[in-house]
Design an enzyme around this catalytic site. Structure first.
Site, short mmCIF file in Angstrom:
data_model
loop_
_atom_site.label_atom_id
_atom_site.label_comp_id
_atom_site.label_asym_id
_atom_site.label_seq_id
_atom_site.Cartn_x
_atom_site.Cartn_y
_atom_site.Cartn_z
CB THR A 80 -7.24 -4.64 2.05
OG1 THR A 80 -6.37 -4.14 3.06
CG2 THR A 80 -7.17 -3.74 0.82
CD GLN A 99 -2.74 4.22 10.57
OE1 GLN A 99 -3.94 4.36 10.39
NE2 GLN A 99 -1.84 4.58 9.68
CG HIS A 108 -4.41 10.99 2.24
ND1 HIS A 108 -5.51 10.97 3.06
CD2 HIS A 108 -3.59 10.01 2.70
CE1 HIS A 108 -5.38 10.02 3.97
NE2 HIS A 108 -4.22 9.42 3.78
CD GLU A 120 -7.71 13.03 3.47
OE1 GLU A 120 -7.22 13.95 2.81
OE2 GLU A 120 -7.94 11.89 3.01
CE LYS A 164 -3.40 2.34 7.06
NZ LYS A 164 -4.15 3.07 6.03
CD GLU A 197 -5.52 2.76 -0.45
OE1 GLU A 197 -4.68 2.11 -1.13
OE2 GLU A 197 -5.45 2.87 0.79
CE1 TYR A 257 -0.38 9.46 3.64
CE2 TYR A 257 1.96 9.81 4.01
CZ TYR A 257 0.65 10.13 4.30
OH TYR A 257 0.37 11.10 5.23
CG ASP A 300 -2.01 1.05 1.14
OD1 ASP A 300 -2.43 1.38 0.01
OD2 ASP A 300 -2.46 1.54 2.19
#
Length: 427
Positions: free
Chosen positions: A245, A228, A123, A346, A241, A191, A118, A116
């Site tokens: 997924t 996390q 973001h 966010e 995490k 994503e 970033y 994964d």
């Protein structure tokens, strides 16, 4: 290119799209198909190829780019209304079309490794402003390389799989000791995922992006923000995490995205040469996030800072090998506007700005029973639009914890521990 399949030309699943899946009908074994309109074409009998009779796409993906292109051309020809032999093709193929309403969709690939990234500047900046208000939002390495971490491939699940609220250590309030319990800040991450077909040998870097990556799939990388934030120092994401997924059951071939390709964003400073963009692999993909059926965000993938070819280059520059079925994801897709943020942390600014749904309910993070659905579209030929198959999941209550699970640890970090209690940057 038009199709003889009823309704296909009026849908976002024309012969210009043709996403792959693994499906079954009641009492039948899973096998591979492609979507055309509201039907699935059963590929093994249609193409007389037993690789598609397998319960995953891995065997087909391992054949490589030339085989992917040849198969796509063959399927398009069989489904096309323009081909001179359209009537004969229809007679031969129509018995192998299965109405979508009759199928069960399965996980389309056997996932090898999961990485994964970033890669959204917005973001990463939002998270930095949130958690480092008096400092530089981006950490020093962020503009020099696509930051990422290795995830847990065994908990990659197909769309529709219920998501059990994870348990873990979390700090219920500043200054209090950690407890073990259900996450109170369960979040989403909208994503785009990339599916590897052609492998590499250990010790060699990957070559051309399109020689290795077969296609894309929508991803929701569920995240327990409170778990996390407590655990991530010093080695990064772990239990917050790794619990689940979700991926779409549909894999859209890169070849279907030719009209969606755009130049990536300008990068400053210029990356090292191995991260140079040989071809434009930015993608104009418009995403949409719904919570309980209500739209809450529209993340624009074309605004991503790091492009997938750069992700692949960085992931293998040290000689790490690729395997067929490997999955790597972009990290949360967020745009410059508040309505374009791809995570609840966010959207609600870490819970300080709750959102109000149409039914009057208030949300900061996910509640039990909530359903999240991510969809996306991309430009197709002639001003048309193609759809990427949705990914959805519903939150179930946490399972009972282990005996003694609420025991506290022996020490609470003090202010002398620096940023140990700072909520984590996240993918």
């Amino acid at each position: 290119m038009t199709s003889w399949v009823p309704g296909a030309d009026a849908s976002p699943y024309t012969p210009a799209n043709l996403p792959y899946c693994v499906f079954s009908r009641q009492g039948e074994a899973p096998r591979a198909g492609v979507r055309i309109g509201d039907h699935v074409l059963d590929l093994a009998p249609a193409l007389h190829d037993e690789v598609f009779a397998a319960p995953s796409l891995n065997g087909f993906l391992a054949r490589g780019r030339a085989a992917w292109s040849d198969t796509r051309r063959r399927v398009q020809r069989l489904l096309s209304a323009q081909a001179g032999e359209a009537a004969a093709n229809r007679a031969a193929v129509e018995p192998h079309l299965v109405p979508l309403a009759e199928v069960r969709l399965h996980q389309p690939i056997e996932v090898g490794d999961y990485v994964d990234f970033y890669c959204s500047l917005e973001h990463a900046t939002n998270l930095g402003r949130m958690f480092r208000p008096d400092g530089e939002p981006l950490l020093p390495n962020w503009r020099h390389l696509p930051v990422g971490y290795h995830g847990r491939s065994g908990t990659v699940v197909v769309s529709g799989t219920p998501i059990t609220r994870p348990r873990g250590q979390r700090v219920p309030a500043p200054g209090r000791p950690p407890v073990l319990g259900p996450s109170a800040k369960l979040d989403i991450e909208a994503e785009l995922g990339f599916v590897v077909g052609t492998p590499t040998r250990l010790g060699e870097a990957a070559g051309d992006f399109a020689d290795h990556v077969f296609g894309v799939t929508l991803v929701n990388d569920w995240s327990a923000r409170d778990i996390q934030s407590w655990e991530y120092v010093p080695l990064g994401p772990f239990l917050g995490k790794s619990f689940a997924t979700s991926i779409s059951p549909w894999i859209t071939p890169l070849e279907a995205l030719g009209h969606a390709r755009v130049a990536g964003r300008a990068q400053d400073p210029e990356p090292l040469s191995y991260l140079g963009r040989r071809e434009p692999w930015g993608l104009d993909i418009a995403m949409r996030v719904e919570l309980n059926g209500e739209p809450i965000s529209a993340p624009p993938y074309r605004q991503m800072y790091w492009t997938p070819d750069q992700m692949l280059a960085h992931m293998t520059v040290n000689g790490a090998s690729l395997r067929t079925g490997d999955l790597f994801a972009s990290g949360t897709v967020s745009g410059a506007e508040p309505g374009q943020r791809g995570s609840l942390i966010e959207i609600t600014w870490n819970g300080s700005e709750p959102i109000k749904l149409a039914d009057g309910q208030i949300r900061t993070f996910l509640e039990d029973g909530d359903t999240v659905t991510i969809t996306a579209t991309a430009p197709g030929p002639g001003g048309t639009s193609i759809a990427l198959g949705e990914v959805t999941g519903t939150i179930l209550p946490s399972l009972p914890g282990p005996r003694g699970g609420s025991d506290r640890t022996s020490r609470v970090p003090s202010d002398r521990d620096g940023d140990r209690r700072r909520p984590a940057d996240c993918g």
